[in-house]
Design a protein around this motif. Structure first.
Motif, mmCIF file in Angstrom:
data_model
loop_
_atom_site.group_PDB
_atom_site.id
_atom_site.type_symbol
_atom_site.label_atom_id
_atom_site.label_comp_id
_atom_site.label_asym_id
_atom_site.label_seq_id
_atom_site.Cartn_x
_atom_site.Cartn_y
_atom_site.Cartn_z
ATOM 1 N N ASP A 82 41.997 -54.566 12.682
ATOM 2 C CA ASP A 82 43.014 -54.252 11.684
ATOM 3 C C ASP A 82 42.400 -54.064 10.300
ATOM 4 N N VAL A 83 41.442 -54.925 9.961
ATOM 5 C CA VAL A 83 40.786 -54.896 8.651
ATOM 6 C C VAL A 83 39.279 -54.946 8.859
ATOM 7 N N ASP A 233 48.446 -50.296 12.967
ATOM 8 C CA ASP A 233 49.754 -50.265 12.316
ATOM 9 C C ASP A 233 50.262 -51.683 12.085
ATOM 10 N N ASN A 234 49.338 -52.637 11.991
ATOM 11 C CA ASN A 234 49.722 -54.028 11.808
ATOM 12 C C ASN A 234 50.388 -54.215 10.442
ATOM 13 N N PRO A 235 51.605 -54.723 10.406
ATOM 14 C CA PRO A 235 52.295 -54.888 9.117
ATOM 15 C C PRO A 235 51.663 -55.945 8.216
ATOM 16 N N PHE A 240 47.111 -59.261 4.057
ATOM 17 C CA PHE A 240 45.813 -59.922 4.195
ATOM 18 C C PHE A 240 44.824 -59.389 3.165
ATOM 19 N N LEU A 241 44.831 -58.083 2.938
ATOM 20 C CA LEU A 241 43.941 -57.519 1.925
ATOM 21 C C LEU A 241 44.272 -58.077 0.541
ATOM 22 N N ALA A 242 45.553 -58.264 0.270
ATOM 23 C CA ALA A 242 45.954 -58.872 -1.002
ATOM 24 C C ALA A 242 45.498 -60.328 -1.069
ATOM 25 N N TYR A 243 45.559 -61.013 0.064
ATOM 26 C CA TYR A 243 45.135 -62.421 0.121
ATOM 27 C C TYR A 243 43.645 -62.540 -0.192
ATOM 28 N N LEU A 244 42.857 -61.560 0.274
ATOM 29 C CA LEU A 244 41.424 -61.564 -0.014
ATOM 30 C C LEU A 244 41.137 -61.463 -1.510
#
Length: 263
Positions: A82-83, A233-235, A240-244
């Motif tokens: 996903d990331v 297409d994981n919502p 998660f990118l913001a959490y990083l």
């Protein structure tokens, strides 16, 4: 009067089938999971961040760690990531050019440094300068490095040694490992007396000593970009990118010696 038992039985079978399907579905298919491919040098920080992500959000982050080149190739082959967090902008750009990175999701997350390490806690310091006698320091022994043509830590290390004019002398003495953590283990165990790893890797192992830091101008800037994978297409990707980029992840990265560059 028509019996409703066949319809009722069908609903039971369907419900059972759906339950089994959800239990057996791969992590990337579950709404509460996210699969993260991250450079091996990020292990300690990502262990902490994934645990805190679960604690804070109730979602699970499954982190797959390896050399950035290996992870990029897995994404090229359709692995369900996903990331992706790479230790080298080049591999991220390769995937981006192939349309495998979600548009607008890429950003630079971290900086790092590369260091010369030695086995044991009390090794003597080494002055890293143009034409320093690394070959003499090694003698008949080996220098542990990640793969110098594929893995970012190895690529940066080779670039630094070339810039300093010592690569040709020590190239035959290099013991190449699949990733930077494997190179660290060679020095930690004493199989190689010296190695080149990231500063963050050295900080994670009490059995090695940083004996010198390579000048920043001896190699390209060490940048870790992060992005979502286009096929996913994981919502949870954006969250998660913001959490990083948030305070919890920033603190974890800084505890491991990274320099956080993302706002």
């Amino acid at each position: 009067m028509t019996s409703s038992r066949p319809a009722h039985s069908f609903r039971l079978v369907l419900a059972a089938f759906l339950g089994v399907f959800l239990l057996l579905a791969p992590p990337s298919a579950r709404a509460d999971d996210i699969t993260v491919f991250a450079a091996a040098s990020m292990k300690n920080a990502m262990d902490e961040i994934s645990a805190k992500w679960t604690e804070d959000t109730g979602h699970t982050a499954t982190v797959s760690l390896a050399g950035s080149s290996a992870l990029a190739r897995q994404i090229q082959q359709g692995a369900p990531a996903d990331v992706f967090i790479s230790a080298n902008p080049g591999w991220m750009t390769t995937l981006q050019d192939e349309g495998l990175i979600a548009k607008g999701s890429r950003f630079d997350l971290l900086n790092n440094a590369i260091v010369l390490i030695a086995h044991g806690p009390d090794a003597a310091q080494v002055e890293i300068a143009p034409n320093f006698d690394l070959a003499g320091l090694l003698g008949e022994n080996r220098l542990a490095m990640a793969l110098v043509e594929a893995v970012p830590a190895g690529i940066y290390g080779k670039a630094a040694l070339e810039s300093l004019g010592v690569w040709e002398q020590i190239a035959p003495k290099v013991a190449q490992a699949d990733n930077v953590r494997a190179a660290l283990r060679l020095v930690s165990s004493g199989e190689a007396p010296y190695g080149i790893v990231y500063a963050t890797d050295a900080a994670a192992d009490a059995n090695v000593t940083v004996v010198g830091t390579f000048p920043k101008d001896s190699h390209p800037p060490i940048v870790y970009p992060a992005a979502a994978v286009a096929a996913s297409d994981n919502p949870l990707n954006a969250d998660f990118l913001a959490y990083l980029r948030g305070p919890v992840a920033r603190a974890a990265f800084e505890r491991q010696g990274f320099v956080v560059v993302a706002d």
